[in-house]
Write a protein that holds these residues in place. Structure first.
Motif, mmCIF file in Angstrom:
data_model
loop_
_atom_site.group_PDB
_atom_site.id
_atom_site.type_symbol
_atom_site.label_atom_id
_atom_site.label_comp_id
_atom_site.label_asym_id
_atom_site.label_seq_id
_atom_site.Cartn_x
_atom_site.Cartn_y
_atom_site.Cartn_z
ATOM 1 N N PRO A 190 -13.918 3.390 0.185
ATOM 2 C CA PRO A 190 -12.526 3.835 0.084
ATOM 3 C C PRO A 190 -12.218 5.028 0.981
ATOM 4 O O PRO A 190 -13.123 5.710 1.460
ATOM 5 C CB PRO A 190 -12.396 4.224 -1.392
ATOM 6 N N LYS A 191 -10.924 5.260 1.182
ATOM 7 C CA LYS A 191 -10.479 6.466 1.856
ATOM 8 C C LYS A 191 -9.834 7.395 0.829
ATOM 9 O O LYS A 191 -9.747 7.056 -0.362
ATOM 10 C CB LYS A 191 -9.495 6.131 2.970
ATOM 11 N N THR A 192 -9.410 8.562 1.252
ATOM 12 C CA THR A 192 -8.876 9.551 0.316
ATOM 13 C C THR A 192 -7.507 9.151 -0.215
ATOM 14 O O THR A 192 -7.253 9.186 -1.424
ATOM 15 C CB THR A 192 -8.780 10.931 0.994
ATOM 16 N N SER A 193 -6.607 8.765 0.676
ATOM 17 C CA SER A 193 -5.276 8.342 0.243
ATOM 18 C C SER A 193 -5.324 6.894 -0.238
ATOM 19 O O SER A 193 -6.339 6.205 -0.083
ATOM 20 C CB SER A 193 -4.278 8.478 1.396
ATOM 21 N N SER A 194 -4.238 6.452 -0.848
ATOM 22 C CA SER A 194 -4.112 5.053 -1.282
ATOM 23 C C SER A 194 -5.223 4.642 -2.239
ATOM 24 O O SER A 194 -5.823 3.573 -2.100
ATOM 25 C CB SER A 194 -4.096 4.122 -0.059
ATOM 26 N N ALA A 195 -5.498 5.480 -3.231
ATOM 27 C CA ALA A 195 -6.588 5.198 -4.174
ATOM 28 C C ALA A 195 -6.378 3.886 -4.911
ATOM 29 O O ALA A 195 -7.336 3.130 -5.123
ATOM 30 C CB ALA A 195 -6.720 6.356 -5.171
ATOM 31 N N ILE A 196 -5.143 3.598 -5.302
ATOM 32 C CA ILE A 196 -4.880 2.362 -6.042
ATOM 33 C C ILE A 196 -5.072 1.148 -5.136
ATOM 34 O O ILE A 196 -5.637 0.130 -5.550
ATOM 35 C CB ILE A 196 -3.456 2.367 -6.643
ATOM 36 N N GLN B 166 0.843 -1.195 0.000
ATOM 37 C CA GLN B 166 0.000 0.000 0.000
ATOM 38 C C GLN B 166 0.879 1.246 0.000
ATOM 39 O O GLN B 166 1.746 1.408 0.865
ATOM 40 C CB GLN B 166 -0.918 0.036 1.225
ATOM 41 N N TYR B 167 0.654 2.094 -0.993
ATOM 42 C CA TYR B 167 1.367 3.371 -1.080
ATOM 43 C C TYR B 167 0.378 4.485 -0.750
ATOM 44 O O TYR B 167 -0.727 4.529 -1.297
ATOM 45 C CB TYR B 167 1.952 3.566 -2.479
ATOM 46 N N THR B 168 0.772 5.390 0.132
ATOM 47 C CA THR B 168 -0.169 6.380 0.650
ATOM 48 C C THR B 168 -0.225 7.714 -0.087
ATOM 49 O O THR B 168 -1.232 8.421 0.029
ATOM 50 C CB THR B 168 0.137 6.670 2.132
ATOM 51 N N PRO B 169 0.798 8.130 -0.844
ATOM 52 C CA PRO B 169 0.696 9.441 -1.516
ATOM 53 C C PRO B 169 -0.498 9.508 -2.474
ATOM 54 O O PRO B 169 -0.842 8.522 -3.129
ATOM 55 C CB PRO B 169 2.020 9.549 -2.279
ATOM 56 N N THR B 170 -1.109 10.678 -2.540
ATOM 57 C CA THR B 170 -2.191 10.895 -3.491
ATOM 58 C C THR B 170 -1.603 11.287 -4.844
ATOM 59 O O THR B 170 -0.415 11.615 -4.954
ATOM 60 C CB THR B 170 -3.141 12.003 -3.014
ATOM 61 N N PHE B 171 -2.436 11.302 -5.863
ATOM 62 C CA PHE B 171 -1.967 11.633 -7.209
ATOM 63 C C PHE B 171 -1.419 13.062 -7.288
ATOM 64 O O PHE B 171 -0.631 13.372 -8.181
ATOM 65 C CB PHE B 171 -3.115 11.475 -8.219
ATOM 66 N N SER C 47 4.467 3.299 -9.141
ATOM 67 C CA SER C 47 3.779 2.620 -8.046
ATOM 68 C C SER C 47 2.389 2.127 -8.457
ATOM 69 O O SER C 47 1.857 1.193 -7.859
ATOM 70 C CB SER C 47 3.662 3.544 -6.830
ATOM 71 N N ILE C 48 1.807 2.749 -9.483
ATOM 72 C CA ILE C 48 0.475 2.329 -9.943
ATOM 73 C C ILE C 48 0.524 0.877 -10.398
ATOM 74 O O ILE C 48 -0.255 0.029 -9.941
ATOM 75 C CB ILE C 48 -0.019 3.239 -11.089
#
Length: 243
Positions: free
Chosen positions: A144-150, A88-93, A102-103
Motif C-alpha cells: 500500500p501507499k500512504t494516501s488512499s488507505a481504503i 479512489q479517494y486520496t485524502p487521508t483520515f 467515502s469509506i
C-alpha cells in the motif's frame, strides 16, 4: 481463448481503461457494458453502435439483481466478465477534506459490488466453455501507499477474494484471473504521479492476459514491485509509503 466472437461484459467502460478495452474489442465481439454516467453511455453508443449498455452506480448494490435480469434478457450467456470499475479517494483520515461517507462508497464500489456481480453472473458464465472472470487489480494490493488507505485495502481484499474464488471454481469451466496494474494515465489519476502507463499499453496487456490465461498478470512496474516485495519487503514498503 481468442477474444473474437465472444460475449463480453465490461464494467466502468465509459472512460479510461474500460473505454480503451471497448475500442480494442469492438466490433469483433458482442460487448455489454455497465456504467454510471448516462451522458457518457450515450456518447459511447454513438461511437460504438451495437454495444448494449446498462446504467447503475455500484454504490447502490441493491440495483444489481435488476441490472443482471436486464442483461439476461439481452443474452443468455457470457464468455468474459471484466470487472474494471473502481473509484479512489486520496485524502487521508487526518486531512480536513476527508469525507466519512467515502469509506462506504469506496468499499462498496471497489469490492462489494464486484463480489456481488461475480455471484449474480456466475450462472451465465457457467453456460460457456472456458469462460473468464478478469478482476482488474492494482500493485497497491501488494504494497500500500500512504494516501488512499481504503482503496489499497479494497484492492488487497480483491486479491484474496480472487484467489479464493479461483479455488471454488477449480472444477468448473470458469477461470478467475487478475491483472495487477501500475499507475495508469486515466481520469482517476489526473494530477497525480509521474511515468504513468498509457491505457493503450495497459489494455493490450489485459487482453493478452485473458487470451493466455495468465492467472495473476503483473503489468509494467508491478513485476518489479512484486519481486522487490518478495526479496526486500522493507524497501518495497518504504518506496510505496513515499509514493
Amino acid at each position: 481463448m481468442k477474444l473474437i466472437n465472444k460475449k463480453i461484459l465490461i464494467t466502468g467502460a465509459t472512460s479510461g481503461i474500460g473505454l480503451k478495452l471497448v475500442e480494442k474489442l469492438y466490433p469483433k465481439n458482442k460487448l455489454f457494458i455497465i456504467a454510471r454516467n448516462q451522458n457518457k453511455i450515450n456518447e459511447l453508443k454513438i461511437n460504438f453502435p451495437g454495444v448494449v449498455a446498462f446504467k447503475t452506480d455500484f454504490k447502490n448494490i441493491a440495483e444489481l439483481p435488476a441490472v443482471v435480469k436486464q442483461l439476461q434478457l439481452a443474452t443468455p450467456s457470457l464468455d468474459v466478465l471484466i470487472n474494471n470499475a473502481a473509484v479512489q479517494y486520496t485524502p487521508t483520515f487526518i486531512d480536513s477534506d476527508f469525507k466519512y461517507e467515502s469509506i462506504n462508497d469506496e468499499i462498496t464500489t471497489n469490492f462489494t459490488a464486484l463480489c456481488s456481480l461475480c455471484y449474480l453472473l456466475l450462472p451465465m458464465l457457467s453456460h460457456q466453455h472456458n469462460a473468464v472472470i478478469l478482476n482488474v487489480n492494482s500493485g497497491l494490493a501488494l504494497v500500500p501507499k500512504t494516501s488512499s488507505a481504503i482503496y489499497c485495502a479494497s484492492k488487497g481484499a480483491l486479491n484474496i477474494f480472487s484467489q479464493s474464488l479461483r479455488y471454488q471454481l477449480k472444477n468448473t469451466q470458469v477461470q478467475v484471473l487478475q491483472a495487477f496494474l501500475p499507475l495508469v494515465d486515466t481520469p482517476m489519476t489526473e494530477g497525480r504521479g509521474k511515468s504513468k502507463m498509457t491505457t493503450e499499453k495497459v489494455s493490450t496487456e489485459i487482453i493478452k492476459g485473458i487470451e493466455n490465461t495468465i492467472l495473476d498478470h503483473d503489468i509494467g512496474k508491478v513485476k518489479r514491485l512484486r519481486l522487490l516485495n518478495r526479496l526486500l519487503p522493507n524497501l518495497a514498503q518504504a518506496i510505496m509509503r513515499k509514493s
